[in-house]
Design a protein around this motif. Sequence first.
Motif, mmCIF file in Angstrom:
data_model
loop_
_atom_site.group_PDB
_atom_site.id
_atom_site.type_symbol
_atom_site.label_atom_id
_atom_site.label_comp_id
_atom_site.label_asym_id
_atom_site.label_seq_id
_atom_site.Cartn_x
_atom_site.Cartn_y
_atom_site.Cartn_z
ATOM 1 N N ARG A 32 -13.046 7.637 1.556
ATOM 2 C CA ARG A 32 -11.856 6.717 1.692
ATOM 3 C C ARG A 32 -11.900 5.997 0.793
ATOM 4 O O ARG A 32 -10.854 5.585 0.053
ATOM 5 C CB ARG A 32 -12.078 5.900 2.847
ATOM 6 N N ASP A 89 -8.631 4.930 -1.590
ATOM 7 C CA ASP A 89 -8.194 3.329 -1.912
ATOM 8 C C ASP A 89 -7.911 3.228 -3.384
ATOM 9 O O ASP A 89 -7.089 2.505 -3.963
ATOM 10 C CB ASP A 89 -9.225 2.642 -1.546
ATOM 11 N N ARG A 115 -5.110 8.504 4.215
ATOM 12 C CA ARG A 115 -5.974 7.300 4.402
ATOM 13 C C ARG A 115 -5.670 6.641 5.556
ATOM 14 O O ARG A 115 -6.743 6.312 6.363
ATOM 15 C CB ARG A 115 -5.453 6.255 3.150
ATOM 16 N N GLU A 153 -8.531 5.852 8.788
ATOM 17 C CA GLU A 153 -8.775 4.821 9.430
ATOM 18 C C GLU A 153 -8.710 4.721 11.034
ATOM 19 O O GLU A 153 -9.402 4.228 11.740
ATOM 20 C CB GLU A 153 -7.788 3.587 8.783
ATOM 21 N N GLY A 183 -11.549 6.473 12.106
ATOM 22 C CA GLY A 183 -12.654 5.627 12.010
ATOM 23 C C GLY A 183 -13.630 6.586 11.245
ATOM 24 O O GLY A 183 -14.774 6.262 11.120
#
Length: 741
Positions: A641, A645, A677, A681, A684
Motif C-alpha cells: 500500500r 501511496d 488502493r 483499504e 484492511g
Amino acid sequence: MPLVEASLWPEPLQALHARVAATAPQEAVASSAEWREDFARWVRGASLEERTRAQAAAWERLSPGERTPAELLFLLSTLSELLWPYEEPRLGLLKQVLARRDAAVTALREAGDTESAERIQKESTVTVSTVLTRYLKRHPEALSKLVRDVPCTYDGRALRFQDSVEVDLKYVMGTGAKSVDLLEQLRSLLPDTRDGGRDKLTDFIRTRAARIPWREAREVLGERLFALATSQDGRSGMRGFLACYPNGRKEPDWCSRAGLLLARTVEVGGLPAVVENLCDLLTLFDAPPVDGLRGALGALVQSDFETAADLGHARFVLDHCQGTMRKAEPALALTLLWLEERLFRASVRRGVPEAFERRTRARAKLELLPGFTHLVWLAEECAEMWPRFRTPARPGLDGLVAWRKEVTWRMGRKPVLRKAAIEFLLWCAPDEASSEAELATLSLVRNATDRRLVRKMLEHPSPRARFRARSLQSYLQAGAGQDKHAPPSEPSEPATLTASLRHLHVTRAVPVGGRTWLRDRDLEDLLVGAVGRVESEAAQRHLQRFREETPELITGLLEGLRSELAHVQAALGSLVASPLSLSMTVHRHPEPQPEAASEIAFIVSVEREGFVRTRRVVRVPVAKLEQRGEGQWLPTFRLGRERLDALLTRTEAAFCLFLVPAFVRPELWVMPARLARASMEAQGALSGVPREAAQGASRSLAQWLVYDVLGLWVGDERPDVIDASREGDAAAGFVVDLTVR
C-alpha cells in the motif's frame, strides 16, 4: 313451375313440389297438412346428400322472385327440416325468411282467412327462431351474416328481431375462446340495436368477456383489434372493442404492437386515417408500465425526417402526443422538444414556411416546465450532435468528454432534470452514440432514486431503452459483494472513464471501439487484435512461467508487444489513407529502485509536421499471481500500500497491471491504482490487492492500451513527471516510448 327449377329438388320431392305449385291459393291452407305428412315421410328416409340438395333448392326458392301462396306456405312449414345448418348460411337468411313469412300472412289476410294468418305467423316465428338458433350454435361467427339489415333489441335474455324472432344468447353461447366469435358478432350489432336494449347487450358482452380465460382469447382478440386499427373506418370500433374487453387496456404486447405499426405506417407514408387510428389506440392503454404516449413518440424516435417523403404524419403524431399528454412528465417533454427540433431542421431544409412558427408554438406549450431552459438546451445539442455520428465529421473524444461534463453540470442539478435526461439518453440516442449516451447516464446516476429509475427502464416500451438499461443495471449492481448478508453498496459516479468502458466491454452492450483521435476503425481493430494476441499468449503461459521473476515476465511481454506493433506498422499502408507511423521502443533502467524494478512507464508522443503535439506518461506497477500449492492460486497480488501511496502522490495517471492465468478469458488485468488502493483499504490489507476485487474492476490489457493510452484518454502531461519516469530515484524499471507520427 319451370323445369329448370324443379330439377333442383331431389327426385322424391320433385312431384311433391309440383303439386304444391299447382295448388290454388284458396286451397293452400287445407292442403298444407297433407304436404307436411308427405314431406315428413321423405325426411325419415332421406340421405344426407338428398337433404343437402333440398336445402340448396329451398335457398333458391327463398330468394326474391314471384312465388305462389301455396309454395310460400310449403317453404314456411318445412323450414325446420330444409334449413338444417349443414353448411354456412347464405347472406341475409333472416331477412329473406321474414319477407316470405310476411308475404304469406298478407296473402291469407287478403283472402279473408285471418285465423290461419295468425296461426301461420305464430308457427313460422317459432320455426325461424329454431332455425336461427341452430345456425348460431354451429356457426357463431355468422350472426351478422344471418341477420343483416334486420332491426333488433335485447331484453336481458334473448335477442329479438322485428320484435318476434328471438335467440336465447345463453343457449347459443360457447365456452372459453369459442365464445369470442359470437361476442364479436354481438358487438357488431351494437350500433343497430335500439336504445332500450343497447346498454343491456353491452353489459352482457362485458360480463361474458370477463369469463373468458384471457390467455386463450388474447391472440384472437388482438387480431380483431388491429384489423380495426388498420382500416380507415375502424376508429369508433376500437373504443367499443376495448370497452367490451377491458383486459386489453392492460396488455403490453398490444401497446408495443400498436407502436410498431405506427412507426411502420409513418415510415412508408401510409394512410392518414390509419395513423390517426393508431395514435388514438395508443392513448387507450392505461396500465403501467405500458405507456401509450411513449409508444406513439417511439414511432418517431428512430424515424429519419431527412429522408421522409412527407412530414405530415410526423406533425400529426407530435400534435396528438402534445394534446393528449396527461401530465407534465419531464422525459416525455424532453423527447417532444427533441423531435420538434429535428422536425424544425428538416422543415427548414425543405423550405417549409411555417417551420419557425410551429417550433415557437410547441415550445410555448412547455415553457412552464421546471428547468425548461436546460431541456431545450439538451434537445438542441442532441439534434445537432447525434446526426454527426453517421458522417465523417464524427465528434472527437476530447469534445465528447467536455460535452458529457456539461450535460452532467446542467442536467444533474435537480432530480426532475436528471430523471428527464436519463430516460431521454437511453431511449433516444442512436446506436452510433450508444457509448456516449451510457457514459452520460452513468454520470447522472447519483442516488438510490436515480438507480430505481434505471431499474424502471427495464420495463420501458422501447426495446433499445430496455437493452441499454439492462447493461447499466449490471454495472450498477457490480461490486456489491458476494456475501448475501453484506450491506448493499452505494455505487457512485465512476471515478474514471476506464471503469465505465470496462463495463461496456464486459457486458457487450455496445461496441467500445468507437472513433478515437486516430480516426480509423480498421487501425483500432488491428491494434486491439495485435495486443490481444500477445496478452492471450502471456495469460495462457502464466501457469508455466509464474515462478520466473517479474522483470523477466515483463521483458517477454513488452518484447511481444514491440514485435506485434512492428507488424502493424507494416500493414498501415493498406489501411490508412494518410501517412501514419506507429513505433515502440523499450528501455530498461540499469539500476532502478527495488520497489520500481517491476514497474512500466508508457510515454506516448504524438508528432505532426515535425513538432510534438502532445506527450503523456502513464505509470504502471506490475504484480503477478502466484500459487501456494499445486493448482491453488493465492487470493491476493503482492503489492504494497505504501508503494501505491507514493506513486499516487506523484501522478494520478497510474494503473496496476496484474499478470494472471486464463481464468475466464485469456487476458491480463488492468485497473486504476487509486481503485486498487481503495480496495486494499476496504479489505484492511497492507501488502496485497484482493484477487476478486481486481477481477471485478479490471479491463483487459488490449482494450486499455489501445483505447486509453494510445487514444489519449489517460496520461500525465507535466514535463517533470515525464522526466522523473526516465531518470532519478522515482524512475520506472521499464520505459516504453510509443510514438505516433
